[in-house]
Design a protein around this motif. Structure first.
Motif, PDB file in Angstrom:
ATOM      1  N   TYR A 174      55.902  36.076  67.079  1.00 33.16           N
ATOM      2  CA  TYR A 174      54.593  35.766  67.641  1.00 33.16           C
ATOM      3  C   TYR A 174      54.885  35.487  69.111  1.00 33.16           C
ATOM      4  O   TYR A 174      55.146  34.361  69.493  1.00 33.16           O
ATOM      5  CB  TYR A 174      54.016  34.527  66.950  1.00 33.16           C
ATOM      6  N   ASP A 192      40.946  37.425  71.615  1.00 36.47           N
ATOM      7  CA  ASP A 192      40.513  37.548  70.218  1.00 36.47           C
ATOM      8  C   ASP A 192      41.307  38.629  69.476  1.00 36.47           C
ATOM      9  O   ASP A 192      40.775  39.347  68.651  1.00 36.47           O
ATOM     10  CB  ASP A 192      39.002  37.856  70.178  1.00 36.47           C
ATOM     11  N   PRO A 292      54.120  26.795  69.699  1.00 37.93           N
ATOM     12  CA  PRO A 292      54.324  27.146  71.112  1.00 37.93           C
ATOM     13  C   PRO A 292      53.809  26.073  72.069  1.00 37.93           C
ATOM     14  O   PRO A 292      54.507  25.687  73.013  1.00 37.93           O
ATOM     15  CB  PRO A 292      53.528  28.457  71.268  1.00 37.93           C
TER      16      PRO A 292
ATOM     17  N   TYR B 174      49.372  36.662  60.339  1.00 40.13           N
ATOM     18  CA  TYR B 174      48.753  36.249  61.601  1.00 40.13           C
ATOM     19  C   TYR B 174      47.279  36.080  61.232  1.00 40.13           C
ATOM     20  O   TYR B 174      46.491  37.003  61.359  1.00 40.13           O
ATOM     21  CB  TYR B 174      48.931  37.329  62.664  1.00 40.13           C
ATOM     22  N   VAL B 194      49.929  28.740  68.296  1.00 43.25           N
ATOM     23  CA  VAL B 194      49.965  29.312  66.952  1.00 43.25           C
ATOM     24  C   VAL B 194      50.371  28.163  66.040  1.00 43.25           C
ATOM     25  O   VAL B 194      51.242  27.365  66.414  1.00 43.25           O
ATOM     26  CB  VAL B 194      51.026  30.437  66.839  1.00 43.25           C
ATOM     27  N   VAL B 235      46.593  32.101  63.938  1.00 43.33           N
ATOM     28  CA  VAL B 235      46.506  32.472  65.356  1.00 43.33           C
ATOM     29  C   VAL B 235      45.051  32.386  65.815  1.00 43.33           C
ATOM     30  O   VAL B 235      44.138  32.253  64.987  1.00 43.33           O
ATOM     31  CB  VAL B 235      47.058  33.903  65.599  1.00 43.33           C
ATOM     32  N   ALA B 236      44.849  32.489  67.117  1.00 40.09           N
ATOM     33  CA  ALA B 236      43.511  32.253  67.662  1.00 40.09           C
ATOM     34  C   ALA B 236      42.652  33.509  67.697  1.00 40.09           C
ATOM     35  O   ALA B 236      42.103  33.875  68.729  1.00 40.09           O
ATOM     36  CB  ALA B 236      43.636  31.631  69.052  1.00 40.09           C
ATOM     37  N   THR B 237      42.522  34.164  66.553  1.00 39.89           N
ATOM     38  CA  THR B 237      41.567  35.273  66.454  1.00 39.89           C
ATOM     39  C   THR B 237      40.411  34.820  65.578  1.00 39.89           C
ATOM     40  O   THR B 237      40.577  33.966  64.720  1.00 39.89           O
ATOM     41  CB  THR B 237      42.217  36.515  65.826  1.00 39.89           C
TER      42      THR B 237
END
Lengths: 356, 356, 356, 356
Positions: A174, A192, A292, B174, B194, B235-237
């Motif tokens: 990632y 996104d 992270p 993810y 993440v 994750v940031a989706t």
């Protein structure tokens, strides 16, 4: 009063990794303030004017001007060590030329990583490589740090390889935006989104991890024979590569033995290298770390911030050991790796006669 | 003119998955507009007023009011099928009670997924499970769709399992924000980050994939005996779970055979289920696909948008097959999965006597 | 060796602002390590265990345990200053009770900001307010910092008000996620989005800026009579409120006079307050600054990081002066504001007899 | 069967706005499938291969190949209308040349927006401008849509200007990433950030809004004399410009009169233009709308998705009217604006003799 620190330069000083080099070399106890060498685009501008990192430039170098110099001019100015932040593809020729002129080159570029007379080096993992292979190229020296994802992986694997005797290693990354430098990844590409592709990255992770963990036979590296099967993806974080790792083990030690191997790992402890993190592996016990955002700057002492590899979420269901690791791609996996390499080379007396 | 479509309800209609059910059931050819059942917090408000999805609510249901009803009241209103978007933990009792009253329940919750008399169902993968196991509980029926990450994985694996005879499957996810519903993941937790942890997710991916790909002996499911080793991260989706998959294969067919297995896979083609995507696996040849942003809504015809599983970046270095897959977590891995399950049950005549 | 620093406590120590207080009070030259007071949820846990900020907790306090104490108990432990990070609504009663017991309370909450016997204070803007209004409530003292957006606006306006004599001030904010604390804004609400609404925020910006810039008549504040017309919106940044400001001016000084007013502004320079930034306004000349990412931590010396207000993109097209400002919402506009207020109160001898 | 729709082309078809043109022109009732004209980089590739928007390309055009053609060749192929998505700077000469050859050019570029013989047109705002000014340039026609932020602002202001008689308009923008096209804004520039600068944008918003709302004297536009004072900033949203607007009014009508002015505004209702939204202003009553994520695609009928301007959070504290507006920058403020302009021109009979 004279400065008895070693004269240094950064080539590619205007880019993202170049600026990390500048940050890490500011007020360095062994290295004098670097000459900032760059291309035409940045020539004559101050470091401050080209600065792209989120935190401000170091006071010591903020007003320094970038200069456009060829290898010969760099050598004539008495520079002993060059840190190379040049892009792969461009770096190769320049670095060879610098080494030929007696300079010790520490490079973040991929061009020479697999050359037989160049040490691909992570001091905690394969310090002996420097003596075995990092012989002078011409009169100088050429040492490279590995790919940003291979660096963290090798540090996390080094302590447990003898304990587990892996049959295979599976890793999915990632990876942060800064790994692509600047301008790098367009915002419309990644907002996104996740992009499951980074050119040549999976091959590098596989091949360079094998080189780092491999042994030496004669003067040649014998790559580690265990398959490192990688998936590499880009996510929308600024810095810090997270990696999901599964080791398929041949041995089945108790969990405590694995954790101890990580906790007790500190092979550089006695050498006093300024940028070496101690411990190099930070073992986290929270259920949701490493991350992270929170772990990218791990590493003590202060000069080693961003150099530690954080390991967490350790699950041991034999034969599979699963964990996540986090390493700062531009520090541990980039500029910081090469600064530590340079410190090791100086400490080992690997610079030329009149070196430290 | 009478509406001969089957009377339906959504329980948990106010939540994220509940709203996806509403979206998918609007203007459905087989199912009448659903009764929207919810808790006290949303009681009496219109679907429009509680709407949280980015796209606007469907015209047919925008003005419908949410009602608070117990299982008995739902049954007395003549509802034949209930779609359950209740949170795991709460769902179990309500669903059992509805089934006891002769209702066919199609659930997204985890509570009953491993019950021996409940079918964990993905029609493209294990349609025969419905006949074998999905017998009536009480007078009704209880069918569940799997975990959002297991759903996509099972669809992608189904066609290639016979071709590769896997020894192990490694998967790293993810996963999108919407998988945690609403309010779900705090923005401060995930911005520039993440999170390598989703509670119970790795266990679900392992266990449910094994159930889906398993066989039947007598009336009991015999789980697939191949280890599914999972790492799950957020994750940031907004929507769409990306998964990095490595299959360690026992067989070494040519690459073309693997691609063909995916391309030719369309086991529901003949049944005419309105929400079934055709093909269920969309094979992508671009170097950087699938991606959450671009592939989350894959699936044709229009009613099956978000139901296809996109597969890409296929790398075959025997014995390791690597690929990425992308499936919409709230559609293929949630509400859409249960709507398709209901369509299969109706098509198979699995509803009670007076059913369609 | 005794610690002659003043005994302090943080109430609401477990929350986002509470943790910023802890960060700012660690190793403070005037204040002893704070007692960490919190609610039941965090009772008995260490600061480390509840920590939510991206950077790690300060070493001095990481292992300190949160305690649940009422106002009487806090007083009995000899605490002289309390920093209140309680949420508005809850804060009011607790703060009054603490003040009644002779404690000096420095609050980030809104509850008492408009009370006639409470100083709404920004030391660079209205230091004299402390003497005029911040009289003891009961035996103690109650001082508040303003709303996070009002704080930066007041600091940026203070130097130029005499130069421009504004007729109206227009401000639009781009506010950070951390202003809503934790869990705060759901990620699904703000990913790929801007939310043009923060409850009561526009009213606070208008009313509190007017109180800060107002004068004193007798013991009552006479609010600044110039309309402050605000739009407040939340954007997906972690920290730092950006504000677009237009001042409609009555006077038309040369541009240089406006810039000088900002540059020469340093009303606290002589007082030696540890957390006071010098200069309080950092004037930026780049075409695209200030920015949340790059300017949120502005402020020197080190203890004043995040306390400076960055001003840039100054455009003077009379009668309209336009500029952007950036202030760290949780430092300058939160915990740091109250720490600076406390330093001013100690410096002015406003604590009770036996105070410093 | 012959296609009697008008032959069209898109120049700059490979870019972000060009692809929006392709999307909007697919299956258009009046316009034939466009010839896709682009530069060398995309020559010979299919639209599918160069596609960058999140949603897939329209079926009708997905396989069409981009061609490199000069203005003369475009004319010789019988094209009657050209939609120009060329970048400002490049566009000017090409567009003039096309117009000279008798083609009606509808441009998104800024180059000709202020030319005296070119109509800067938003049909709901200044439809009469086409007749007054949009006279043929050479034998053709040259019509431009305004800057993406000016477009939404003009539509929102048009209905209320007569009601309020503004003294000044203040606007602060929250602009989307797609406004910078592709590659556009680097992700490292905008992740966790806001950039308070977009080159020339504030000048365009001011000048173009004044042109749109201005009157005609003779054949010259007399700009609206009210100051439009703008701040423009880039935020990390994919699409949709949010704008915070304050109108300082000379008149003080009741709030209801202002809302009615917006609600009743539909000046194109009778004309049947396919891409015209009805209503053009969507008035929202929720406390937290409009939002980019949820309102960017506002607009009915289906062909007008993204063409409506959403207005909400209306606060009327005389003399200041405050509201937020949201308009899709690439549709209402880009390609869609020009398609609507073309529809108006065709409807008004403004194409040459043999036109529709």
């Amino acid at each position: 009063m004279t400065d008895d620190r070693l004269p240094t330069a950064i080539v590619g000083a205007g880019g993202y990794i170049g600026q990390h080099f500048a940050r890490l070399l500011a007020d360095h106890p062994w290295f004098a303030p670097p000459l900032l060498v760059s291309g035409e685009r940045s020539e004559g501008r101050t470091l401050s004017e080209v600065w792209q990192l989120a935190d401000p430039p170091p006071d010591e170098l903020a007003g320094a001007r970038l200069v456009k110099l060829g290898p010969g001019e760099v050598a004539r100015r008495g520079v002993r060590l060059v840190f190379s932040a040049l892009p792969s593809g461009v770096a190769g020729g320049v670095e060879s030329e610098l080494a030929r002129r007696g300079i010790a080159v520490f490079s973040n570029a991929a061009d020479h990583r697999r050359d037989p007379d160049v040490a691909l080096l992570v001091p905690e993992v394969n310090a002996s490589r420097l003596a075995a292979i990092g012989r002078r190229r011409g009169r100088g020296l050429l040492v490279t740090n590995p790919n940003c994802s291979a660096a963290g992986l090798a540090v996390a694997l080094a302590p447990i390889v003898p304990v587990l005797r892996p049959r295979a290693v599976h890793v999915s990354t990632y990876q942060a935006l800064s790994g692509a430098g600047f301008p790098g990844v367009p915002s419309l590409t990644i907002a996104d989104n996740v992009v499951p592709f980074i050119r040549d990255e999976e091959e590098k992770v596989g091949a360079e991890t094998a080189l780092l963990l491999g042994g030496i036979r004669g003067r040649a590296v014998r790559p580690w024979p265990v398959p490192v099967v990688a998936h590499c993806a880009r996510v929308a974080t600024r810095d810090g590569n997270l990696e999901a790792v599964t080791v398929e083990a041949r041995r089945r030690p108790p969990r405590a033995a694995i954790l101890s191997a990580w906790r007790e790992f500190d092979p550089l402890a006695a050498r006093g290298l300024p940028t070496a993190p101690s411990p190099p592996v930070v073992l986290r016990s929270e259920p949701d770390r490493p991350q992270p955002l929170r772990d990218r700057w791990a590493g003590a002492p202060a000069r080693a911030r961003g150099m530690a590899v954080s390991v967490g979420r350790v699950r041991w269901t034999p034969p599979f050991l699963r964990f996540f690791l986090l390493a700062h791609n531009a520090v541990r996996g980039g500029a910081g790796g090469s600064v530590l390499n340079a410190e090791l080379a100086v400490h080992e007396g690997r610079l030329a006669r009149d070196g430290r």
